[in-house]
Write a protein that holds these residues in place. Sequence first.
Motif, PDB file in Angstrom:
ATOM      1  N   MET C 192       0.834  -1.191   0.000  1.00 57.33           N
ATOM      2  CA  MET C 192       0.000   0.000   0.000  1.00 57.33           C
ATOM      3  C   MET C 192       0.871   1.243   0.000  1.00 57.33           C
ATOM      4  O   MET C 192       1.852   1.314   0.726  1.00 57.33           O
ATOM      5  N   PHE C 202      -5.576  12.276   4.329  1.00 53.19           N
ATOM      6  CA  PHE C 202      -5.126  11.433   3.227  1.00 53.19           C
ATOM      7  C   PHE C 202      -5.254  12.167   1.904  1.00 53.19           C
ATOM      8  O   PHE C 202      -6.265  12.823   1.650  1.00 53.19           O
ATOM      9  N   VAL C 203      -4.264  12.021   1.075  1.00 50.75           N
ATOM     10  CA  VAL C 203      -4.305  12.587  -0.268  1.00 50.75           C
ATOM     11  C   VAL C 203      -4.513  11.465  -1.278  1.00 50.75           C
ATOM     12  O   VAL C 203      -5.306  11.575  -2.203  1.00 50.75           O
ATOM     13  N   GLU C 204      -3.784  10.385  -1.080  1.00 52.59           N
ATOM     14  CA  GLU C 204      -3.897   9.218  -1.948  1.00 52.59           C
ATOM     15  C   GLU C 204      -3.691   7.979  -1.102  1.00 52.59           C
ATOM     16  O   GLU C 204      -2.901   7.983  -0.148  1.00 52.59           O
ATOM     17  N   LEU C 205      -4.354   6.927  -1.514  1.00 54.58           N
ATOM     18  CA  LEU C 205      -4.279   5.659  -0.825  1.00 54.58           C
ATOM     19  C   LEU C 205      -4.370   4.606  -1.912  1.00 54.58           C
ATOM     20  O   LEU C 205      -5.376   4.551  -2.621  1.00 54.58           O
ATOM     21  N   GLN C 206      -3.326   3.820  -2.100  1.00 55.70           N
ATOM     22  CA  GLN C 206      -3.378   2.815  -3.156  1.00 55.70           C
ATOM     23  C   GLN C 206      -2.921   1.490  -2.598  1.00 55.70           C
ATOM     24  O   GLN C 206      -1.726   1.263  -2.416  1.00 55.70           O
ATOM     25  N   GLY C 207      -3.885   0.629  -2.334  1.00 55.60           N
ATOM     26  CA  GLY C 207      -3.546  -0.676  -1.786  1.00 55.60           C
ATOM     27  C   GLY C 207      -3.801  -1.759  -2.806  1.00 55.60           C
ATOM     28  O   GLY C 207      -4.809  -1.729  -3.506  1.00 55.60           O
ATOM     29  N   MET C 223      -2.391   1.213   7.985  1.00 54.88           N
ATOM     30  CA  MET C 223      -2.556   2.659   8.023  1.00 54.88           C
ATOM     31  C   MET C 223      -1.970   3.261   9.298  1.00 54.88           C
ATOM     32  O   MET C 223      -1.490   4.390   9.290  1.00 54.88           O
TER      33      MET C 223
END
Lengths: 244, 244, 244, 244, 244, 244
Positions: C192, C202-207, C223
Motif C-alpha cells: 500500500m 489522506f491525499v492518496e491511498l493505493q492498496g 494505516m
Amino acid sequence: MTATFRRAEERAADALRPVRITRHYTRYAEGAVLIEFGNTKVLCTASVEERVPPHKKGSGEGWVTAEYGMLPRATHTRGDREAARGKQSGRTQEIQRLIGRSLRCVFDLAALGERTIHLDCDVIQADGGTRTAAITGAYVAAHDAVSWLLAQSKISRSPIKDAVAAISVGIVEGTPLLDLEYTEDSACDTDMNVVMTGSGGFVELQGTAEGAAFSRAEMNALMDLADKGIRDLLAAQRQALGLA
Amino acid sequence: MTATFRRAEERAADALRPVRITRHYTRYAEGAVLIEFGNTKVLCTASVEERVPPHKKGSGEGWVTAEYGMLPRATHTRGDREAARGKQSGRTQEIQRLIGRSLRCVFDLAALGERTIHLDCDVIQADGGTRTAAITGAYVAAHDAVSWLLAQSKISRSPIKDAVAAISVGIVEGTPLLDLEYTEDSACDTDMNVVMTGSGGFVELQGTAEGAAFSRAEMNALMDLADKGIRDLLAAQRQALGLA
Amino acid sequence: MTATFRRAEERAADALRPVRITRHYTRYAEGAVLIEFGNTKVLCTASVEERVPPHKKGSGEGWVTAEYGMLPRATHTRGDREAARGKQSGRTQEIQRLIGRSLRCVFDLAALGERTIHLDCDVIQADGGTRTAAITGAYVAAHDAVSWLLAQSKISRSPIKDAVAAISVGIVEGTPLLDLEYTEDSACDTDMNVVMTGSGGFVELQGTAEGAAFSRAEMNALMDLADKGIRDLLAAQRQALGLA
Amino acid sequence: MTATFRRAEERAADALRPVRITRHYTRYAEGAVLIEFGNTKVLCTASVEERVPPHKKGSGEGWVTAEYGMLPRATHTRGDREAARGKQSGRTQEIQRLIGRSLRCVFDLAALGERTIHLDCDVIQADGGTRTAAITGAYVAAHDAVSWLLAQSKISRSPIKDAVAAISVGIVEGTPLLDLEYTEDSACDTDMNVVMTGSGGFVELQGTAEGAAFSRAEMNALMDLADKGIRDLLAAQRQALGLA
Amino acid sequence: MTATFRRAEERAADALRPVRITRHYTRYAEGAVLIEFGNTKVLCTASVEERVPPHKKGSGEGWVTAEYGMLPRATHTRGDREAARGKQSGRTQEIQRLIGRSLRCVFDLAALGERTIHLDCDVIQADGGTRTAAITGAYVAAHDAVSWLLAQSKISRSPIKDAVAAISVGIVEGTPLLDLEYTEDSACDTDMNVVMTGSGGFVELQGTAEGAAFSRAEMNALMDLADKGIRDLLAAQRQALGLA
Amino acid sequence: MTATFRRAEERAADALRPVRITRHYTRYAEGAVLIEFGNTKVLCTASVEERVPPHKKGSGEGWVTAEYGMLPRATHTRGDREAARGKQSGRTQEIQRLIGRSLRCVFDLAALGERTIHLDCDVIQADGGTRTAAITGAYVAAHDAVSWLLAQSKISRSPIKDAVAAISVGIVEGTPLLDLEYTEDSACDTDMNVVMTGSGGFVELQGTAEGAAFSRAEMNALMDLADKGIRDLLAAQRQALGLA
C-alpha cells in the motif's frame, strides 16, 4: 607512404570518380540537381517556402534545412523503408543534420529574408559517398533556388556567401584514398568526410577510425587529398552553374 | 595567435576544468562512474548482459554499445523529457553512436565473448562537454565491468586493448581553447570533439564551423590543445583505476 | 499480530530506512533535491516555467505537474531506456500521475499565478519505494522553487497550503511492515502506498493485494504504520528546509 | 455525518444505480457481457488464446490480462480516438492494469494451464464508474470463458478461486455516496474505487482527494458504503450466472 | 449464369440479410445508430463540433469526416487493439477514408456552416460487410445530427442533398451474390463494394479480384445486384427516419 | 457524349500521354524500371529476398508485396517527408496495398517458391496517375526479377501467369478522358482507376465521385476508355521487355 591498394578501373589514389551534375532534373522544384559520383546518384531538390520554423519567427532571418533519404533498393541489398518503419535511423538524422549545417555555413540568413530553403537529398543509387555527393549537389540546387528568388524579385541580392562542397577520404590497406566507393568504404581503417568552402576553409571534418586508430601524419595525408578533391568539385559546380 | 579571451575562474586557454572521477557511484551496475568536468556531471554505468544483438549471434564475438540521455533539468532551462516525447532527438542519437564507436575501438570483441556491455551515460548536470565526459567516464565504467568479468572468471583475459578519452576544443573570439564550458561553447566559432587512445591515435574527430570556416592552421592549434588535454584525462583515468 | 519477519540490518517493523534529504543537489533548477530512503535515491528537481498548459490558459491559475523516470541501471538488472523504446510504460505514467496529483493537492493554484512548476523525479538507484521517495522529495524541491519565486518577487505569498509526504507499507509473511525495500516488496502479499498531508489528511491511498486479498483489520494496521512513518518524513522535510 | 446531497432520481446515498448484466451480448467471444450501472454501459468480452506472454512461457501457468477502451462518443462530448492518436492515455493504461490485477487475484493461474484469457472492456456509454463496472462485468465474462474451457474439456476444474467485484464511493458536499455517477464524480472531494472478493477481502483500494484531504473517519464511512455495494454486485453476478 | 452456391438460411442470391436500424442507441451523441446486417452490428455516432480542420478554416464551409474501429473481439478470433498497437492498420484507414468520402458526397458543406460532423463507426460484431453497414448507418446518424442542428436553430436548412447507402456484392463459386457474409467473403473470387445515392448515382465503386480476374459481364451482373440491394437499404433508412 | 474539354498539347480524350519504360535504370535491383506517363515518373524496383513473411512460412508459397513513396518535391509544392513525420499517410497505404494486390493477382505464388519479391515504387515526379504508372512499371520490374531468378536457376518456370497494367480515367466538365494528368485530376467530377490483365479481365476497379455521383452510362464510357488505354500499355510493356 606508398600507394599499394589497387582501385577499380585503374583509378589513382588521388582521383575522384567521374562527377556529373545535371540541373533541372525534375520540373517543379526551384532547384533540382542530380549529382553523380561514379555510381552514386543523389537527387537534390531545393524548395522555397515562404515561412520559417518557430525559432526564426520574427527574427528577420531565413532558414536553410536539409532532409536525407535513401530509396530502399538504392543499395546492393534492399534496406527497410524508413517511412514504413515509422522512424528515421540515427545514421539518416546524422547525415541530414550535417548537410543542413554545411549549407547554412555559406548562407547569409538575414539576406535570405524570412523564408526557408528545404534541401531534399534522396539517394537513387548508393556506391559510397552519398553524404558528400548530397552536400555538393545541394549547393548547386540551393544556388538555382536563389537564382529563382532573384528572378522573382523576392530578394535583391544573393544570400550565398561562398561555395561549399564535400568529399570522403580514407585509408585502405595503408593507402590514403580520395573519394571512397562502397567496397573501399567497407574495407577502410579510417574514414573521413571533409566539407570545405570555396575559399578553402573547413566547415565540417568528421574522421572515424573503423579498426585501428589513426595518427596525425595519416590525418594530414588525408586532408591533403581532401583539399585536392574539393577543389575539383568546386570547379565542377562552377561549370555546371555556367560560372566557369 | 594571441589568447585574448578571458575564461571564467582565471582558467588558462590550455587548461582542463577540474576532473573528478568517482567509481562505484551506484550499487548495482558492474561499472558505475560519476565523471565531472567542472560543473558537467555524467553518470556512466556499464551493464553486462549475457547475450548479443542479432548481427553478432553465433559470431563468437561480443558487443559494446552506448545510450545517452540528459535529465530534463540538467541544463540551464528545462528541456523536454525524451521518453515523454516518444523519441530520441537527432543530437542524442548522434552522441550515443559516437560513444559506442569510441569504446568499441579499444575493445577486442572476440576476447569479450558473446556478451554485451551496455554503457549508459546520463547527464545529471550539463555545462558543456557532456559527450566528451561521457566517453572518458564510460571507459572507466567499462574497465570496472571487465574487472568484474575477470573476477567472475567469465573471461580469462581483458578484452580492453587500450584506453580511450575525449575532449572538446574550440575557437572563441579568435582564441583556441581547451575543454569548452557552456558559455564558451555557445560563443565559439569552431567546435571540435577529439577522441584519442592511450597510445595517442585518433579514434574520432568531429569539427564544426559554427560561424566562419576554419583554416588548417587553426585546426592544428586545436589538435595540439586536444592532445595535451587528452593526456591529462588518460592520467586521471589511470589514477581513478589505481593504475597510476 | 506478531511480527515474525526478520528485516535486513535489524530494522524494526515500524522503522523507516535512514532518510537523507540533500537540497541544491544540482545547480540550475529552482529546486533540486536528492532524497534517499536507504539505498533508494531519487533526484527531484522543480523547474518554474512562465506559462501554463492549454487547459489553464487565461484561468489566472497555475499548474503543478510531474514526470518520473528511472535510469536504465538504477535497478538490479538493466531495464530498457524508455526514450529509446519510444514510450513510457504504464507503470511510469501511473507513478507520474500520482506524484502530480499529490503535489497539486497542497498547492493553491490561484496563488501560484499563471505559471507551471515541473517536478522531475529521476531514480538514480532503486531499492523499493521510489514513488514515495519521489513525492516526499518533490515536496522539498517545490518548496525551494516557491522560495525562489518569493525571492524574485514573482509572487507575494506562498501558494503552498500544507506539506505532503508518502510512504509504502505492506504485509510480508503475515507481518505488517513500514517502508518496504525491494526484497520485501517482491515478497509481499499486500502493498500500500499512502500519501498524507502535514495536517494528517489522506491525499492518496493505493492498496493492492499481490497474492491473497487483505482484511479491514490488516488495512487498519497498515494505516497505523503509514501514519507513523509519514510523521517522521514530515519532520525530516521540515529539518531539511530549516523549518524545524 | 448527515447526508445532505440530493441525488438524481431520489437515489439514496447508499444505493447502487440499477445494475443489469446481459450475458452472450455478442456471438463469437467465449464470454461476452454487457454490464450496465445506470447509464454506464461496458461491453466485457473474454477471449481464450492458447498461448501465454513471454514471461509465462514454459511455466505451466496461464495468464489473465485486460484492455480497456472508450468509444469516442461514449461521453458527453466527443473524445479523441486513441487508435487514431497513436497511443493509449495514462488513464487508459492505469485502468486496464487495475482490471487485470483485480481479475488475476481470483485466478489460480496454474489451474488455468498455459493459456491466456484476454478481457476486453469497451465503454459504449459513460456516466461514471466505468472501471468498476468493467471489473464487475469482466468477472462474469471470465466465468463464462472458464465454463467454455470446462465444456471443451480443455481444463478439468475451474481456476476461479473466488468472485470479484468493484464499486466507486466518494464524498460530495460532505456526504459519503455509493456508486458515483458522472455529475457526482465531477463534484466530489474524495473519490475511491474499491475492489473486493466474494469472501470479503480487499483486492484493490484507490482513494484520491480531489480537493481537500480526507480523514480516517471519512475513509471508514466510505469503506462501509463500498462493502454494502459490493455485496449487492456479487449477488447480481451470481444471479446473472444462474448461481443464486 | 446459374446460381449454384447454397447460402446460409436459404437466403436467395439477391437477398439482403435482415437489416435493422436502431436510432438513439446511445444517449449523448447528436446521432447514434446501431445498424445490423444480419450478424454484423455497427454503432454509428454523429458528433457535432463547432470548428473545422485547418484546411477549411475561414472558408465558410463545414466538414464531414469519419473514423472506423473494430472491437478486438468483434470477430471470430480476437484481433489486436489498434490503440494498444499504437497505429491504425492500412485497412482501417482505407475504410474510414471511404466512409468520409461517401458521406461528404451527399453534403452541401457550405450549408453546413463552419462546423464538423464526426462519424464514428465502431464494429461491435463482424460477419462481413462492416464498411457497407457503416456507410448506411452513418447516413442515418448524420441525418439525426442535422435534425438536431435544425432544432437548435444552428442552421436553417438541411445541408443533406441526397441519401447514401452501400452494399457488397461478390462472386462465390461462380454465383453472383448480394451482401456477402463472412464465410462468403472469405471464399469469393471477386468482391465489390458499391456506394450509391438515393437518386441512383454511383459515389464509390471498389471491385477486387481475389483469385481470378473478372469479366465485364460479371461486373454488370454484380452491379445489377448492388442496385437492387441499395434500393432496399434506402427504403430501410427512410423507414427508420420516419420518412417512408 | 461530346468531348468538349480541351486537353493540354492537343491530346485526344482517348489518348495516353507518351509512355516511356526504361529498364535497368539503377544497377543493383533484380528489376529496376523507370516508367513515365508524360511528366509522371516512377522508379519501380523489384528486389528478391529469400524468405517470406510469417503468414507464408512453411506454406511452400512465396509472396509479392509493394511499397509506395513520393519524394517530397515530386509535386508542385513540397509535401512532408513521411519518414520524418514518422508514419505513412492513409493515401500511401491505400496505394501500396493496391499495387501489391494487383501484382499478386498475376503471380502463381506456389511456382515462386518460398521467397518474396518486394516492389518499391517511388515517385520521382508527379503529374497525376502515379499509382497506375506504378502498377504498370512494377509489372515490368517483376518480370525482370523473374528472369533473373530463372537465369540463376532458382526457379525452373516463370510464376507469372499473365501481364497486368493500370490506367486512370475520369470525367472532366462532362467529358470522359483517358489517363488524367494533375490539372485534369484536380478538376474531375469522377475519377476511376482500372487494373486489368493481359487477357482482358479486371483485377481492380476503384471509382470515386469527387463532386456529383456518376451514372451507369458514364461508368460504361469510362470503362471503354480504360480498356483501350490498358491495351496500349500492355503493348508498351511487351515492347520494353522485347516480347513484341
